[in-house]
Design a protein around this motif. Structure first.
Motif, PDB file in Angstrom:
ATOM      1  N   GLY A 234     -13.548  20.753  48.232  1.00 13.03           N
ATOM      2  CA  GLY A 234     -12.087  20.746  48.167  1.00 13.03           C
ATOM      3  C   GLY A 234     -11.581  20.711  46.737  1.00 13.03           C
ATOM      4  N   ILE A 235     -12.219  19.900  45.879  1.00 12.73           N
ATOM      5  CA  ILE A 235     -11.822  19.841  44.468  1.00 12.73           C
ATOM      6  C   ILE A 235     -12.058  21.188  43.797  1.00 12.73           C
ATOM      7  N   ALA A 236     -13.162  21.847  44.124  1.00 12.50           N
ATOM      8  CA  ALA A 236     -13.436  23.181  43.569  1.00 12.50           C
ATOM      9  C   ALA A 236     -12.356  24.167  44.004  1.00 12.50           C
TER      10      ALA A 236
ATOM     11  N   SER B  63      -6.743  28.676  51.876  1.00  8.32           N
ATOM     12  CA  SER B  63      -5.971  27.803  52.771  1.00  8.32           C
ATOM     13  C   SER B  63      -4.998  26.944  51.980  1.00  8.32           C
ATOM     14  N   TYR B  64      -5.472  26.408  50.865  1.00  8.77           N
ATOM     15  CA  TYR B  64      -4.635  25.553  50.017  1.00  8.77           C
ATOM     16  C   TYR B  64      -3.510  26.359  49.378  1.00  8.77           C
ATOM     17  N   MET B  65      -3.861  27.508  48.798  1.00  9.12           N
ATOM     18  CA  MET B  65      -2.891  28.285  48.035  1.00  9.12           C
ATOM     19  C   MET B  65      -1.842  28.913  48.933  1.00  9.12           C
ATOM     20  N   TRP B  66      -2.197  29.283  50.147  1.00  8.12           N
ATOM     21  CA  TRP B  66      -1.226  29.893  51.052  1.00  8.12           C
ATOM     22  C   TRP B  66      -0.085  28.926  51.351  1.00  8.12           C
TER      23      TRP B  66
ATOM     24  N   LEU C 191       1.730  10.788  50.730  1.00  8.53           N
ATOM     25  CA  LEU C 191       1.456  11.822  51.729  1.00  8.53           C
ATOM     26  C   LEU C 191       0.008  12.298  51.654  1.00  8.53           C
ATOM     27  N   ASP C 192      -0.595  12.288  50.451  1.00  7.40           N
ATOM     28  CA  ASP C 192      -2.028  12.585  50.340  1.00  7.40           C
ATOM     29  C   ASP C 192      -2.829  11.611  51.206  1.00  7.40           C
ATOM     30  N   TRP C 193      -2.523  10.325  51.042  1.00  7.62           N
ATOM     31  CA  TRP C 193      -3.217   9.302  51.835  1.00  7.62           C
ATOM     32  C   TRP C 193      -2.986   9.529  53.323  1.00  7.62           C
TER      33      TRP C 193
ATOM     34  N   PHE D  35      -4.639  11.408  58.810  1.00  2.16           N
ATOM     35  CA  PHE D  35      -4.526  12.500  59.789  1.00  2.16           C
ATOM     36  C   PHE D  35      -5.716  13.467  59.749  1.00  2.16           C
ATOM     37  N   HIS D  36      -6.540  13.383  58.705  1.00  4.55           N
ATOM     38  CA  HIS D  36      -7.733  14.229  58.558  1.00  4.55           C
ATOM     39  C   HIS D  36      -7.389  15.722  58.566  1.00  4.55           C
ATOM     40  N   TRP D  37      -6.354  16.086  57.837  1.00  3.94           N
ATOM     41  CA  TRP D  37      -5.950  17.484  57.761  1.00  3.94           C
ATOM     42  C   TRP D  37      -6.740  18.270  56.706  1.00  3.94           C
ATOM     43  N   GLY D  38      -7.592  17.602  55.972  1.00  3.98           N
ATOM     44  CA  GLY D  38      -8.426  18.297  54.998  1.00  3.98           C
ATOM     45  C   GLY D  38      -7.634  18.873  53.833  1.00  3.98           C
ATOM     46  N   ILE D  39      -8.070  20.027  53.334  1.00  7.47           N
ATOM     47  CA  ILE D  39      -7.436  20.636  52.165  1.00  7.47           C
ATOM     48  C   ILE D  39      -6.007  21.061  52.469  1.00  7.47           C
TER      49      ILE D  39
END
Length: 461
Positions: free
Chosen positions: A54-56, A140-143, A185-187, A193-197
């Motif tokens: 995810g960090i990558a 997924s993140y950028m979209w 909200l990150d937390w 909620f385990h929504w991942g990236i």
């Protein structure tokens, strides 16, 4: 009121320099610390909830996000400069047109970024070094980030105008609320909620939505002298042209920073694949990119507050330089150099001594990632005490009206020297050369800054 203003101005030329620097530095340091805190906590939750992949993925998205920020800066800085001039001239009708035109242009920039991003996102991420494993994560993140591009432009872009209307604390509080909202909200989205990236992306754009709503509330409430007004929302192209002319030069550095991050990501991917052993889920290049994402977050804890401290000296340098109080100019520079270098020596020593401690929370249980990142961090920060030497010089040139020298000095570290080092050093040292490029650029920028400053101080005499 006149006497009060006069006494405040006279304090620049007579009050204690340390007291003045602290007075002007503390608000900037607070803002920078909030940004550093947000940056590191954001990566922490991604590391805890998603992992190194995810960090990558987020690190690969940096160049695109920086470019969107540059588009916001063109309008925010350019429009605000013209806006402030018209306020000074008491041409409030024109100031209102400029503010409203800037608002419309920020929206146009965001829509353009979304459209271009949707078309070119995957090819660009591939160019930056995305592998088959990291491409789906980064996409997924950028979209989602592109969906909220309008909030990424409005929040920072319109905050400039709040400051120009005499409300710097209001602008700062909106930044702080946005950053703290992002952390919460990150937390919530990633850990609970385990929504991942996708959770990290939704947290980012949701917090920017909150900041945008707070900023827009300022511009529609009754007490605000110049508001968002439907009558002035249609574009006036003479003003649009001036906004772009004034805003483009400051945004050049941000655009170059985006280019530098693209080259850096490609180098990390290319030489990481050569130097590091792949794991089941990550290639060597993915590991290197993730390691840099962690390093960048940790180093920001030291560099961002330093920037706030250095910026606090700017009005003091500018006033005393204009008043020809050159002894106070030198005294301010000496104070800035001593304390900024001392701070960075402490930060450097802590990183060199305990890099593993700083790295561990971002890659829990992944000993290979921790080892690679700690090694890379030690190499990357070898010249950390040199950073203030170039930064203080660039700030001096900016504060004394030497815009060309300021732009050149600020470009030295991140563009003029870093990009060639990024290209050349890995040819001889592989992945280590990628991490060595930054300290080499730091030393080069420090030497350049000191030489330029020495020359200018002699000329000042």
């Amino acid at each position: 009121m006149t006497d009060l203003r006069s006494s405040k101005l006279q304090a620049f030329g007579s009050a204690s320099i340390p007291k003045l620097v602290l007075m002007f530095s503390v608000p900037a340091i607070i803002s920078m610390c909030v940004n550093a805190f947000y940056n590191i906590v954001d990566r922490y939750f991604v590391g805890q909830g998603v992992g190194a992949l995810g960090i990558a993925g987020i690190t690969l998205c940096f160049p695109i996000m920086l470019f969107i920020m540059a588009m916001s800066m063109i309008i925010g800085v350019g429009g605000n400069t013209l806006f402030a001039i018209r306020l000074g001239e008491k041409k409030y009708q024109q100031a209102s047109i400029i503010l409203n035109n800037s608002f419309v242009l920020l929206i146009i920039m965001a829509v353009s970024a979304f459209a271009l991003g949707e078309i070119f996102m995957d090819p660009l991420l591939r160019v930056f070094g995305a592998s088959d494993q990291t491409l789906p994560v980064a996409s997924s993140y950028m979209w989602i980030i592109l969906l909220g591009a309008v909030f990424q432009t409005i929040a920072p872009g319109m905050n400039h105008f709040i400051r120009s209307m005499g409300h710097p604390k209001t602008a700062m509080l909106r930044d702080i609320v946005g950053a703290l909202t992002n952390v919460f909200l990150d937390w919530l989205f990633i850990i609970q909620f385990h929504w991942g990236i996708e959770g990290a992306a939704w947290a980012t754009i949701s917090s920017q939505l909150v900041s945008s709503l707070l900023i827009m509330h300022f511009f529609i409430k009754k007490s605000t002298p110049i508001k968002i007004n439907r009558r002035h929302l249609h574009l006036h192209f003479p003003y649009v042209r001036k906004i772009f002319i004034l805003g483009f030069p400051p945004a050049i550095m941000q655009i170059c920073n985006s280019l530098m991050n693209a080259i850096l990501a490609w180098s990390l991917s290319t030489y990481g694949n050569k130097s590091l052993q792949p794991t089941v889920s990550m290639t060597g290049g993915d590991i290197a990119i993730s390691a840099f994402g962690i390093i960048n977050s940790v180093v920001s804890i030291a560099v961002l507050p330093l920037m706030g401290f250095v910026q606090g000296t700017q009005p003091i340098l500018g006033y005393n330089y204009g008043a020809k109080l050159f002894d106070r100019v030198r005294g301010t520079l000496k104070f800035a150099y001593i304390y900024s270098v001392a701070f960075m020596i402490i930060a450097w020593a802590a990183i060199q001594w305990k890099a593993e401690v700083f790295v561990a929370p971002f890659a829990p249980g992944d000993l290979n990632m921790q080892t690679v990142t700690a090694w890379g961090m030690r190499v990357f920060t070898k010249a950390l005490p040199f950073v203030p030497l170039g930064m203080v010089a660039g700030n001096f040139f900016q504060g004394t009206g030497k815009a060309g020298l300021s732009m050149f000095q600020n470009a030295c570290r991140q563009v003029i020297m870093l990009i060639p080092f990024l290209i050349v050093m890995p040819l001889f040292f592989d992945l280590q050369g990628v991490f060595m490029a930054q300290p080499m650029a730091d030393v080069g920028a420090a030497i350049t800054g000191l030489l330029l400053l020495r020359w200018h101080l002699k000329k000042m005499e």
